[in-house]
Scaffold this motif. Structure first.
Motif, PDB file in Angstrom:
ATOM      1  N   VAL A 181      -0.625  33.914  20.445  1.00 53.34           N
ATOM      2  CA  VAL A 181      -1.545  34.574  19.507  1.00 53.34           C
ATOM      3  C   VAL A 181      -2.851  33.808  19.427  1.00 53.34           C
ATOM      4  CG1 VAL A 181      -1.854  35.331  17.126  1.00 53.34           C
ATOM      5  CG2 VAL A 181       0.403  35.499  18.218  1.00 53.34           C
ATOM      6  N   SER A 182      -2.746  32.481  19.380  1.00 51.47           N
ATOM      7  CA  SER A 182      -3.943  31.626  19.370  1.00 51.47           C
ATOM      8  C   SER A 182      -3.600  30.323  20.076  1.00 51.47           C
ATOM      9  CB  SER A 182      -4.402  31.333  17.944  1.00 51.47           C
ATOM     10  OG  SER A 182      -3.415  30.590  17.238  1.00 51.47           O
ATOM     11  N   ARG A 189      -1.126  24.434  21.351  1.00 50.03           N
ATOM     12  CA  ARG A 189      -0.066  25.387  21.657  1.00 50.03           C
ATOM     13  C   ARG A 189       0.062  25.616  23.167  1.00 50.03           C
ATOM     14  NH1 ARG A 189      -1.905  27.931  16.756  1.00 50.03           N
ATOM     15  NH2 ARG A 189      -0.236  27.978  15.193  1.00 50.03           N
ATOM     16  N   VAL A 190      -1.074  25.611  23.867  1.00 47.54           N
ATOM     17  CA  VAL A 190      -1.034  25.760  25.322  1.00 47.54           C
ATOM     18  C   VAL A 190      -0.311  24.571  25.958  1.00 47.54           C
ATOM     19  CG1 VAL A 190      -2.431  25.979  27.412  1.00 47.54           C
ATOM     20  CG2 VAL A 190      -3.158  27.113  25.309  1.00 47.54           C
ATOM     21  N   ALA A 191      -0.590  23.369  25.457  1.00 49.47           N
ATOM     22  CA  ALA A 191       0.068  22.178  25.987  1.00 49.47           C
ATOM     23  C   ALA A 191       1.575  22.227  25.738  1.00 49.47           C
ATOM     24  CB  ALA A 191      -0.537  20.922  25.368  1.00 49.47           C
ATOM     25  N   VAL A 192       1.967  22.650  24.541  1.00 51.31           N
ATOM     26  CA  VAL A 192       3.391  22.738  24.224  1.00 51.31           C
ATOM     27  C   VAL A 192       4.061  23.797  25.091  1.00 51.31           C
ATOM     28  CG1 VAL A 192       5.049  23.350  22.426  1.00 51.31           C
ATOM     29  CG2 VAL A 192       3.114  21.863  21.883  1.00 51.31           C
ATOM     30  N   ARG A 193       3.396  24.973  25.254  1.00 49.32           N
ATOM     31  CA  ARG A 193       3.972  26.022  26.088  1.00 49.32           C
ATOM     32  C   ARG A 193       4.137  25.550  27.539  1.00 49.32           C
ATOM     33  NH1 ARG A 193       3.655  31.638  26.536  1.00 49.32           N
ATOM     34  NH2 ARG A 193       4.172  31.667  24.318  1.00 49.32           N
ATOM     35  N   THR A 194       3.128  24.856  28.059  1.00 54.08           N
ATOM     36  CA  THR A 194       3.200  24.362  29.436  1.00 54.08           C
ATOM     37  C   THR A 194       4.335  23.352  29.605  1.00 54.08           C
ATOM     38  OG1 THR A 194       0.810  24.664  29.700  1.00 54.08           O
ATOM     39  CG2 THR A 194       1.911  23.233  31.282  1.00 54.08           C
TER      40      THR A 194
END
Length: 276
Positions: A181-182, A189-194
């Motif tokens: 979402v953001s 959040r991008v780092a955690v998702r990666t």
């Protein structure tokens, strides 16, 4: 700017790793007999540990740096080395300041850093110039165990397979995951998702690789690979392409002369270091 972003893409990193592993750039050491290259590497990887003279270490570092340039080491590997070397230098200064060290402390840490950097440069120059077949044949010619020679060759051959399998698994996770979402503050959040995707991709990657490994080993055994590697006639046929000429002897002799010159200069002009 767009071109620079493209150069730093995952695909570019993958291609650089493959060029490094398969020695496609050519260079000074690529044309030499692989046994001579291994001998050259052993000389420059072992000699730095027998001296505490900073002048000698600087000379050996310069010799290896010139070899890296002549071996056409790729920008990815060279860039990682430069970043690591700079960070190590900053760490030396910070450690000396934090623990109240003086000039002798800085020199002791700098000496160790120079030794590690010299060995790293020698490793880059040597192994970037040896493709899997050359390295495997050289080890076999030097009477290394046949399975060790096979393991080195097979490990190189599995590198592109691993990378393709990794891309497939990661792309599958990305396609199944809902978009963020953001991005969050500083994109956390991008780092955690990666990081989560990389961890989740590990087990299927290992499982698929194990399946391919078993299939490959069984196919090799049905063709008599182990018997051919251990039989004298099989070794003779496989190693028939190895030819050491006088230029390989000149190459090793020049290396020994340069090493001796570094020690001679170090004795004559010690740079705040101990005796060689």
């Amino acid at each position: 700017m767009r071109r620079e972003r493209d150069r730093l893409s995952v695909e570019w990193v993958k291609l650089e790793l493959l060029r490094t592993a398969y020695a496609t750039r050519g260079g000074l050491l690529a044309g030499r007999d692989p046994r001579a290259v291994i001998g050259w590497y052993l000389i420059l990887a072992v000699v730095p540990w027998f001296t505490h003279n900073v002048t000698v270490l600087v000379g050996l570092f310069v010799v290896c740096a010139v070899a890296v340039v002549l071996s056409r080491v790729g920008p990815l590997i060279l860039g990682l080395f430069v970043i690591g070397f700079v960070l190590e230098g900053l760490y030396v200064l910070f450690a000396a300041w934090l623990f109240g060290g003086d000039t002798s402390t800085v020199l002791a840490l700098a000496e160790l850093t120079l030794k590690l950097a010299t060995v790293s440069l020698a490793s880059m120059a040597a192994f970037v110039s040896l493709d899997p077949e050359k390295l495997s044949d050289a080890l076999l010619s030097l009477h290394a165990p046949a399975m060790l020679s096979f393991g080195v060759s097979y490990g190189y051959r599995m590198l592109p397979v691993l990378m393709e399998e990794f891309h497939t698994v990661v792309d599958g996770h990305r396609l199944r995951a809902a978009p963020l979402v953001s991005k969050g503050f500083l994109g956390w959040r991008v780092a955690v998702r990666t990081a989560t995707t990389l961890v989740a991709a590990f087990y299927p990657l290992m499982l698929n690789t194990a399946k391919r490994t078993r299939t490959t080993v069984e196919a090799l055994e049905t063709r008599g690979f182990t018997y051919a590697a251990e039989h004298p006639d099989g070794r003779r046929i496989r190693l028939a392409a190895l030819r050491a000429d006088r230029w390989d002897a000149v190459f090793l002799g020049a290396t020994l002369v340069l090493v001796a010159a570094c020690f001679a200069v170090g004795r004559a002009f010690p740079l705040l270091g101990g005796a060689a």
